[in-house]
Write an enzyme that holds these catalytic residues in place. Structure first.
Site, PDB file in Angstrom:
ATOM      1  N   ASN A 146       0.957  -1.174  -0.106  1.00 52.48           N
ATOM      2  CA  ASN A 146       0.027   0.014  -0.181  1.00 52.48           C
ATOM      3  C   ASN A 146       0.937   1.273   0.131  1.00 52.48           C
ATOM      4  O   ASN A 146       1.698   1.678   1.053  1.00 52.48           O
ATOM      5  CB  ASN A 146      -0.980  -0.054   1.284  1.00 52.48           C
ATOM      6  CG  ASN A 146      -1.815   1.180   1.523  1.00 52.48           C
ATOM      7  OD1 ASN A 146      -2.003   1.990   0.448  1.00 52.48           O
ATOM      8  ND2 ASN A 146      -2.453   1.481   2.589  1.00 52.48           N
ATOM      9  N   HIS A 189      -9.634   0.602   4.660  1.00 52.86           N
ATOM     10  CA  HIS A 189      -8.531   0.923   5.573  1.00 52.86           C
ATOM     11  C   HIS A 189      -8.599   1.857   6.503  1.00 52.86           C
ATOM     12  O   HIS A 189      -9.650   2.853   6.352  1.00 52.86           O
ATOM     13  CB  HIS A 189      -7.314   1.570   4.398  1.00 52.86           C
ATOM     14  CG  HIS A 189      -6.028   1.597   5.004  1.00 52.86           C
ATOM     15  ND1 HIS A 189      -5.489   2.457   6.003  1.00 52.86           N
ATOM     16  CD2 HIS A 189      -4.971   0.645   4.867  1.00 52.86           C
ATOM     17  CE1 HIS A 189      -4.448   2.328   6.318  1.00 52.86           C
ATOM     18  NE2 HIS A 189      -3.800   1.340   5.693  1.00 52.86           N
ATOM     19  N   GLY A 241       1.992   2.081  10.891  1.00 54.49           N
ATOM     20  CA  GLY A 241       2.909   3.264  10.628  1.00 54.49           C
ATOM     21  C   GLY A 241       3.441   3.620  11.939  1.00 54.49           C
ATOM     22  O   GLY A 241       4.155   4.807  12.152  1.00 54.49           O
ATOM     23  N   SER A 259       3.158  -2.098  10.505  1.00 53.02           N
ATOM     24  CA  SER A 259       4.605  -2.230  10.833  1.00 53.02           C
ATOM     25  C   SER A 259       5.405  -3.466  10.177  1.00 53.02           C
ATOM     26  O   SER A 259       6.258  -3.827  10.871  1.00 53.02           O
ATOM     27  CB  SER A 259       4.975  -1.808  12.216  1.00 53.02           C
ATOM     28  OG  SER A 259       4.263  -0.308  12.464  1.00 53.02           O
ATOM     29  N   GLY A 271       2.701  -1.324   4.272  1.00 48.17           N
ATOM     30  CA  GLY A 271       2.668   0.185   4.015  1.00 48.17           C
ATOM     31  C   GLY A 271       4.177   0.805   3.782  1.00 48.17           C
ATOM     32  O   GLY A 271       4.763   0.571   2.677  1.00 48.17           O
TER      33      GLY A 271
HETATM   34  C1  PEP Z   1      -1.016   0.101   5.964  1.00 51.60           C
HETATM   35  O1  PEP Z   1      -0.930   1.040   5.145  1.00 51.60           O
HETATM   36  O2  PEP Z   1      -1.795  -0.891   5.718  1.00 51.60           O
HETATM   37  C2  PEP Z   1       0.212  -0.320   6.819  1.00 51.60           C
HETATM   38  C3  PEP Z   1       0.176  -1.539   7.426  1.00 51.60           C
HETATM   39  O3  PEP Z   1       1.242   0.834   7.011  1.00 51.60           O
HETATM   40  P1  PEP Z   1       2.643   0.377   7.656  1.00 51.60           P
HETATM   41  O4  PEP Z   1       3.045  -1.264   7.019  1.00 51.60           O
HETATM   42  O5  PEP Z   1       3.577   1.351   7.514  1.00 51.60           O
HETATM   43  O6  PEP Z   1       2.478   0.232   9.275  1.00 51.60           O
END
Ligand code: PEP
Length: 254
Positions: free
Chosen positions: A9, A94, A170, A210, A231
């Site tokens: 994503n 989301h 995130g 993450s 993400g």
């Molecule tokens: C996401 O955007 O769905 C996500 C899980 O972001 P990240 O991996 O940066 O935590």
């Protein structure tokens, strides 16, 4: 046997040129072929360009959102009809859409039903806040989100579910792999009540929050977890392809 899936994503990152370069680098890194469905989800404006870039590769394309009507006076929105000729997947519900843009379970459900009706596989996201988690409400919240979100989805239609605890997105604070596996087991059970036992048993359920190359093994090592929605780490071609490769080798083990 569920085929593993890793989706990137990209959120509101990359210009059209940057998106094309990133897609080229990811395609190059995965040229050898891996038994993992790998989905790139760039911003809307880059979808067409990335679809051209990955043509002839095994990579799949996903959008990050979609409205549920096919056309009409919905300024700023993108429809299933517009997406279906180039996208195989669409991320729906989301937590950023739910929290920042006020999307409700009902709206997400309309979108999920519209996606499956158009032949686009939804990556339907659910997850609890930190406060809900700490007050022991995770099960209740996920049961509501899954039941409401999947309501009325006809049997036999493919849906991918992503469990993304909001406190892990995130933040660099990923969930514990074993706990995420147990929670995903619960989600599968709730999904079985809506989609039927067989459909829920074959539905792919991802972990998101993450995920990095350093921790992916902890998640895909769990039987219940069929891959990840990634993400930040999906914006680095080397790290993203490493995540795909580790998933392929871990899921290939009996
Ligand atoms: C996401 O955007 O769905 C996500 C899980 O972001 P990240 O991996 O940066 O935590």
């Amino acid at each position: 046997m569920r085929r593993p899936l890793i989706a990137g994503n990209w959120k509101m990152n990359t210009t059209v040129e940057e998106a094309a370069s990133l897609a080229t680098a990811i395609a190059g890194g995965l040229q050898a072929g891996y038994a993992v469905d790998t989905v790139l989800c760039p911003p809307f404006i880059s979808l067409y360009r990335v679809s051209e870039t990955i043509r002839g590769t095994a990579l799949k394309l996903g959008a990050q959102n979609m409205y549920f009507k096919d056309s009409g006076a919905f300024t700023g929105e993108i429809s299933p009809l517009m997406l279906k000729s180039i996208c195989q997947y669409v991320i729906l519900g989301h937590s950023e859409r739910r929290q920042i843009f006020g999307e409700t379970d009902q709206l997400v459900n309309e979108k999920v039903r519209a996606a499956v009706a158009a032949g686009i596989i939804p990556i339907f996201c659910v997850g609890e806040t930190l406060q809900e988690n700490e007050s022991g409400k995770t099960g209740e919240i996920l049961t509501r989100q899954v039941s409401e979100g999947l309501k009325g989805v006809p049997s036999g239609k493919e849906v991918v579910i992503a469990y993304e605890p909001i406190w892990a997105i995130g933040t660099g604070r990923a969930a514990d792999g074993t706990q995420a596996g147990q929670t995903i087991g619960l989600i599968r059970g709730v999904a079985a009540g809506i989609l039927g036992q067989q459909a829920a048993g074959t539905a792919r359920i991802l972990y998101g929050g993450s995920v990095t190359a350093a921790n992916i093994a902890e998640f895909v090592g769990e039987h219940q977890i069929d891959g990840a929605l990634v993400g930040g780490a999906s914006l680095k071609a080397g790290e993203f392809t490493d995540i795909v490769k580790q998933t392929a080798s871990l899921k290939a083990k009996p």
